[in-house]
Structures are given as structure tokens and as C-alpha cells.
Design a protein around this motif. Structure first.
Motif, short mmCIF file in Angstrom:
data_model
loop_
_atom_site.label_atom_id
_atom_site.label_comp_id
_atom_site.label_asym_id
_atom_site.label_seq_id
_atom_site.Cartn_x
_atom_site.Cartn_y
_atom_site.Cartn_z
N ASN A 1 0.86 -1.18 0.00
CA ASN A 1 0.00 0.00 0.00
C ASN A 1 0.89 1.23 0.00
N GLU A 2 0.97 1.89 -1.15
CA GLU A 2 1.87 3.04 -1.28
C GLU A 2 1.54 4.17 -0.30
N GLU A 3 0.32 4.21 0.20
CA GLU A 3 -0.06 5.24 1.16
C GLU A 3 0.73 5.10 2.47
N LEU A 4 1.25 3.90 2.71
CA LEU A 4 2.00 3.65 3.94
C LEU A 4 3.51 3.73 3.72
N PHE A 5 3.94 3.95 2.47
CA PHE A 5 5.37 4.00 2.17
C PHE A 5 5.99 5.31 2.63
N ASP A 6 7.27 5.28 2.92
CA ASP A 6 7.98 6.52 3.27
C ASP A 6 7.97 7.50 2.09
N VAL A 7 8.05 6.95 0.87
CA VAL A 7 7.86 7.74 -0.35
C VAL A 7 6.71 7.11 -1.11
N PRO A 8 5.52 7.75 -1.12
CA PRO A 8 4.33 7.12 -1.72
C PRO A 8 4.45 6.97 -3.23
N LYS A 9 4.87 5.81 -3.69
CA LYS A 9 4.93 5.53 -5.12
C LYS A 9 4.74 4.04 -5.34
N TYR A 10 4.32 3.69 -6.56
CA TYR A 10 4.13 2.29 -6.91
C TYR A 10 5.47 1.63 -7.21
N PRO A 11 5.59 0.31 -6.99
CA PRO A 11 6.73 -0.41 -7.56
C PRO A 11 6.64 -0.34 -9.08
N ASP A 12 7.72 -0.65 -9.76
CA ASP A 12 7.78 -0.53 -11.22
C ASP A 12 8.25 -1.84 -11.84
N LYS A 13 7.89 -2.03 -13.11
CA LYS A 13 8.29 -3.23 -13.84
C LYS A 13 9.80 -3.46 -13.78
N LYS A 14 10.56 -2.39 -13.93
CA LYS A 14 12.02 -2.54 -13.96
C LYS A 14 12.55 -3.02 -12.60
N ASP A 15 11.84 -2.67 -11.51
CA ASP A 15 12.25 -3.15 -10.18
C ASP A 15 12.13 -4.66 -10.10
N LEU A 16 11.04 -5.20 -10.65
CA LEU A 16 10.83 -6.65 -10.61
C LEU A 16 11.71 -7.37 -11.62
N ASP A 17 11.99 -6.71 -12.75
CA ASP A 17 12.89 -7.32 -13.74
C ASP A 17 14.26 -7.57 -13.14
N ALA A 18 14.68 -6.70 -12.24
CA ALA A 18 15.99 -6.85 -11.62
C ALA A 18 16.05 -8.07 -10.69
N LEU A 19 14.88 -8.53 -10.25
CA LEU A 19 14.83 -9.70 -9.38
C LEU A 19 14.91 -10.99 -10.18
N ALA A 20 14.13 -11.06 -11.26
CA ALA A 20 14.12 -12.25 -12.12
C ALA A 20 13.43 -11.90 -13.43
N ASP A 21 13.98 -12.39 -14.53
CA ASP A 21 13.39 -12.09 -15.83
C ASP A 21 12.97 -13.34 -16.58
N ASP A 22 13.02 -14.50 -15.89
CA ASP A 22 12.69 -15.75 -16.57
C ASP A 22 11.41 -16.41 -16.06
N ILE A 23 10.79 -15.83 -15.03
CA ILE A 23 9.50 -16.32 -14.54
C ILE A 23 8.58 -15.12 -14.32
N PRO A 24 7.26 -15.30 -14.45
CA PRO A 24 6.33 -14.19 -14.19
C PRO A 24 6.36 -13.81 -12.70
N ILE A 25 6.40 -12.51 -12.44
CA ILE A 25 6.31 -11.99 -11.08
C ILE A 25 5.16 -10.98 -11.05
N ILE A 26 4.31 -11.09 -10.04
CA ILE A 26 3.26 -10.09 -9.85
C ILE A 26 3.15 -9.76 -8.37
N MET A 27 3.11 -8.46 -8.07
CA MET A 27 2.94 -7.96 -6.71
C MET A 27 1.64 -7.15 -6.70
N VAL A 28 0.62 -7.65 -6.01
CA VAL A 28 -0.72 -7.06 -6.04
C VAL A 28 -0.89 -6.09 -4.88
N ARG A 29 -1.49 -4.94 -5.18
CA ARG A 29 -1.77 -3.94 -4.14
C ARG A 29 -2.76 -4.51 -3.12
#
Length: 532
Positions: free
Chosen positions: A112-140
Motif C-alpha cells: 500500500n503506497e499510502e504507507l510507504f515513506d515515499v508514496p509511489k508504486y513499484p515498477d516493472k524494472k524493479d521486478l525485472d531486476a529480481l528475475a526475468d525468466d518467470i512471471p512476477i506479480i505484486m498485487v496492491r
């Protein structure tokens, strides 16, 4: 008589709001309600001394997602994250197990971005840096917005429904909204029926611990693979094997009208039941969430003159679907948070030529948060149920005015007004969005404060309920919304012995203490299914 509970504070919630001291049970049904003096003369196999504790009808949650709750509990939980980095760290920790056990996808929910120290959404590039060979989804937290990685986005673009949902996809940032979130589940591997049954049993056990004996749950589209037939088979199998310690009234969600038509063609109808599993209403989604600024409002969001939220169905489509449900004797429960969405649903219900002939026409609006006097008047006139979640006060009270503006704060989260007007109201949790702790829900409804007791005077305090009204939300009134008021929801002779024992009399303690009360015992059909 099999069992006799005595020396208790029994709130029956019957028509006269009778208070009693003892309850007797025979063959799973209530056969005696009265005083300790009367109970002393009765013959029974087992006597249970309540030692002055409170006995209530078993709690009923009128809207949650039990199967998805169980799935989330076994996935990456992001509810406590306070930054995008926290989200990424949680995902990275789960990815570590790839060294021992291969993963074909990664799922997390709760940020919940409303609770973040900097209110912003995660981004595709953030998840790509974790893994690019399996689907990753982070649901609000709300379930109406998510972010996925590039691999997940490419898989999503391959499904046949993508042309229908591409409007809800931001390919640059990997942000998904509404139906795009729902259809992403279809790119993940579906669990087996055995795994689904394990999820169901896990969810049931946790609900029993919370004193819950009946639920109305939206489950058919809640797991990877979107295999509603397999989910139905799992519920039926458990019910046939008598392995369900919970009455489940299924709110049947289908994202596409064609799937609903298949469901109806196969003969499913509201009210069809086994011992503990019953077909409930058709569940529809008509808008998004307030937090994600996708709830459909009649006026634009503050600071966004071009944004009035998202509508899932056009008026003509909604009219057709609801008329079809009436024609086939299906109850309807529609997710609406914004007033524009509610107005459209009410218009569709009133336009249906088949409602007058539908014996299952207790239609309802799930959430009903940003209402207006007109919406409330229309709900009353058309006898439309409000499925509310008092726990959302804790989640939303700090953002509502910033979303809709101070000039529109009249009759929002207006649950006491609904009761006073005679609108049928039933209580739920919407878990896993938030907790299904019923005692917390009652606390929120009564105090209108967040979990920390703020604001001191309560948020929109004129909408606060009495303790008795709030208890009814999760017992008698919730039973009404599932056509089960004749068999549960109150403590009366002839009804099922579905009961909950609390360690305190919540009618007689400071309202701020209600959330701290504890469930001591849960009874279903006269059988103790949980004991602290």
C-alpha cells in the motif's frame, strides 16, 4: 439432550432481543433457551459451565475471499511493507528458495503506497531486476492494482482475452488494473484439486478460530489458472466427505458474461446446497478501489479533473447481465465503491423485467462506501442489501477526503444511516484485503476509530452504531443476506446450534476494549470445532 451450556450471558438476538443464561442442544439443533434455574431440571449428557462468559450466535462474514486468503497466506505477504524496497526485499527472500526448489512464478499481495515513506508504486524494472525468466506479480492491498515484470507482461499479452483487457495495462511500467489483474492469474500454473482442498481446509480452520461458523465467500476466480470447475469440485468433494466445519455460501464471480452463461447452462442456481456448501449470488465487479483511484465516482477525483474512476460494464451490458440473473433465479451481489457505480447497478436492477418473478431477488451492493442521499434512498426503495466492511475505516479514513474532497463527505461510509433508513445491512471483512477478526470489525463499527483509537471523537461519529447493532451485522443480518435466517444467525429453538463463546461480555465493557476480547470456543451443529 446432548449438551447444555449454562451460567452464561446469552444474547439470543431473537425478535425480542431476549437475554438468557443457558442453551440446550440435541442432534445439532437448539432445543432449549432459558434460565439456569430452568436448565437445572433438564436431563442431558454433557453440561458445560460458561462461568459467566458471553454466548452469541456463531459469527457470519457476509463477504470475503476465503480461498484467496489461504493462497495469500502461503504466498509473499506485503501488508507490513513501508517502502518499495521492502516489497523487493520480500520478493528476493522468497526467490532464494529457487536454489532448492524451482519456482515457475512468484506472487505477492498487500503493498500500500499510502504507507510507504515515499508514496509511489513499484515498477516493472524493479521486478525485472529480481528475475526475468518467470512471471512476477505484486498485487496492491485492494486487489484492484498490481505491478508485474516483463516476463509476466509478455505472458499476459499471449492470452486470448488480452484485447479485452489491454486498456487496463500500462506496458511501460508494468502496472495492471481491474480485469488485467484478474486475468493475470490465468498465466500462472493452476493448483491441483488436492491443493485447493488443502487451501479450503486451512481457511476454514483459521475462520473457526475467529468464532466464524458461516461465510459468504467469493472464490471461483481467486486462484491461479482460473479453473472455477475444479474449485467447485473441491468444495463439493470436501462437503460430501463431511470435512467442512463451516457453512459456505458461494458468491460466484465470473469476469466474462460468457463464463457466467456456461455456469447457468450447467444448471447452477442460487440456493442449491449440500450439507455445508451452497450456491449463492452471482458476484459482479462494477468499479475499482478508492485507494487506487479507480472507484467510479459521479464527480472527478480531487486534483484529477479527468479521472472519475473505472467502470467495468457499460449500462447496457450491466442491464443485460442482471436481467439474465433474474431470469435464471440468481441472486446478485455487485462490487461498487463509488456512487457512479452504485447508481448504474441500481438502474440495472430496477430495469430488469424478470426481478418480480425471481424468488432469489435479495440483490446487494458490496462495499457501498461513497454513497449519497440519493443512492441511499434508491437502495431503500428497491430493497437492495448493503454488504459493508467496518474494518475499512481503519484502512481508509485518512485518504477519503483527499480522494473526493470535503464537499462530498456527507453520507460516506454511512452505515448507521443505512440501518436507520431500513436498508438491509450485513457485515463482512473482505479478507485478505484486511483481517476477518469479527471483534475488531464490531469495534470499528461502534467507535468509528482506527485500531490505535484515533481520532478521539471518532471519524464521522454520527455514523457510529450501538454494540447490539454491530453484533447483528455479523449474525442475524448477515444470515438474512444468504436466505439462512430461518436456520442460523440467532439463538432460538429449532435453529442450528452454531455458537461462539467470548471471554468477555462485549455489551458491558468500554467500546475501546471490544477489539481485545477473545474467542474462547466455536460450536457448529452442536459440535465444538475450536477451543482456545
Amino acid at each position: 439432550m446432548d449438551t447444555l451450556f449454562y451460567n452464561g450471558i446469552v444474547s439470543t438476538l431473537d425478535q425480542q432481543d431476549t437475554m438468557a443464561e443457558a442453551v440446550g442442544i440435541t442432534d445439532g439443533r437448539i432445543t432449549f433457551v432459558g434460565s439456569d434455574e430452568e436448565a437445572a431440571a433438564l436431563s442431558c449428557k454433557e453440561r458445560i459451565d460458561l462461568k459467566g462468559k458471553m454466548l452469541l450466535p456463531g459469527f457470519v462474514d457476509s463477504h470475503l475471499h476465503m480461498l484467496h486468503y489461504a493462497f495469500v497466506e502461503n504466498s509473499i505477504k506485503l501488508f507490513d511493507c513501508r517502502s518499495v524496497q521492502d516489497v523487493l526485499d520480500a520478493a528476493a527472500k522468497r526467490l532464494e528458495i529457487r536454489k532448492e526448489k524451482p519456482l515457475s512464478w512468484l506472487f505477492g499481495r498487500g503493498w500500500n503506497e499510502e504507507l510507504f515513506d515515499v508514496p509511489k508504486y513499484p515498477d516493472k524494472k524493479d521486478l525485472d531486476a529480481l528475475a526475468d525468466d518467470i512471471p512476477i506479480i505484486m498485487v496492491r492491498v485492494c486487489g484492484h492494482t498490481a505491478v508485474c515484470n516483463s516476463c509476466g507482461l509478455e505472458r499476459l499479452k499471449e492470452i486470448k482475452e488480452y484485447p479485452e483487457i489491454c486498456r487496463d495495462v500500462d506496458e511501460v511500467h508494468g502496472i495492471l488494473k481491474e480485469n488485467a489483474v484478474q486475468f493475470f492469474y490465468s498465466v500462472l500454473d493452476a493448483p491441483s484439486q488436492e491443493e485447493i482442498e488443502d487451501y479450503i481446509k486451512f481457511g476454514i480452520s483459521k475462520l473457526n478460530e475467529a468464532g466464524v461458523t458461516a461465510i459468504q465467500s467469493d472464490d471461483l476466480a481467486s486462484l491461479p489458472g482460473k479453473n472455477w470447475r475444479r474449485i467447485m469440485s473441491a468444495f463439493k468433494a470436501l462437503d460430501n466427505r463431511k470435512e467442512m466445519n463451516l457453512r459456505i455460501y458461494e458468491q460466484c464471480l465470473f469476469e466474462r458474461f460468457v463464463d457466467l452463461k456456461d455456469f447457468l447452462k450447467e444448471g447452477y442456481r442460487t440456493g442449491q446446497q449440500g450439507d455445508f456448501f451452497t450456491i449463492g449470488p452471482v458476484k459482479l465487479l462494477q468499479d475499482g478501489s478508492l485507494g487506487a483511484r479507480t472507484a467510479a465516482l459521479s464527480q472527478p477525483y480531487e486534483g484529477e479533473p479527468d479521472n472519475t474512476g473505472l467502470i467495468i460494464y457499460k449500462q447496457e451490458e450491466l442491464n443485460e447481465i442482471i436481467a439474465c440473473c433474474d431470469k435464471y433465479h440468481m441472486q446478485i451481489a455487485v462490487h461498487c465503491i463509488g456512487d457512479r457505480a452504485m447508481d448504474m447497478v441500481i438502474k440495472a436492477i430496477t430495469a430488469s423485467p424478470y426481478r418480480k418473478d425471481n424468488p432469489k431477488d435479495r440483490h446487494g451492493i458490496v462495499h457501498a462506501q461513497i454513497t449519497s442521499q440519493k443512492v441511499l434512498d434508491d437502495m431503500k426503495e428497491n430493497h437492495i442489501i448493503a454488504y459493508i466492511q467496518p474494518v475499512f475505516l481503519d484502512l481508509d479514513m485518512d485518504i477519503v477526503e483527499s480522494r473526493i474532497g470535503s464537499q462530498r463527505m456527507d453520507k460516506v461510509y454511512a452505515w448507521k444511516s443505512m440501518l436507520d433508513m431500513g436498508i438491509p445491512v450485513s457485515g463482512g471483512s473482505d479478507a485478505p484485503v484486511v483481517s476477518f477478526d469479527v471483534l475488531e470489525n464490531i469495534y470499528f463499527a461502534v467507535t468509528r476509530k482506527n485500531i490505535h483509537g484515533q481520532p478521539e471523537e471518532g471519524w464521522i461519529p454520527e455514523e457510529a452504531m450501538s454494540v447490539h447493532e454491530a453484533v447483528r451485522l455479523f449474525t442475524k443480518d448477515a444470515a438474512y443476506s444468504s436466505y439462512s435466517e430461518e436456520i442460523n444467525g440467532t439463538i432460538e429453538v429449532g435453529k442450528y446450534a452454531d455458537l461462539v463463546v467470548l471471554n468477555q461480555n462485549i455489551y458491558d465493557i468500554p467500546p475501546e476494549k471490544i477489539k481485545d476480547a477473545q474467542v474462547e470456543m466455536t460450536v457448529l451443529n452442536g459440535k465444538v470445532i475450536y477451543q482456545k
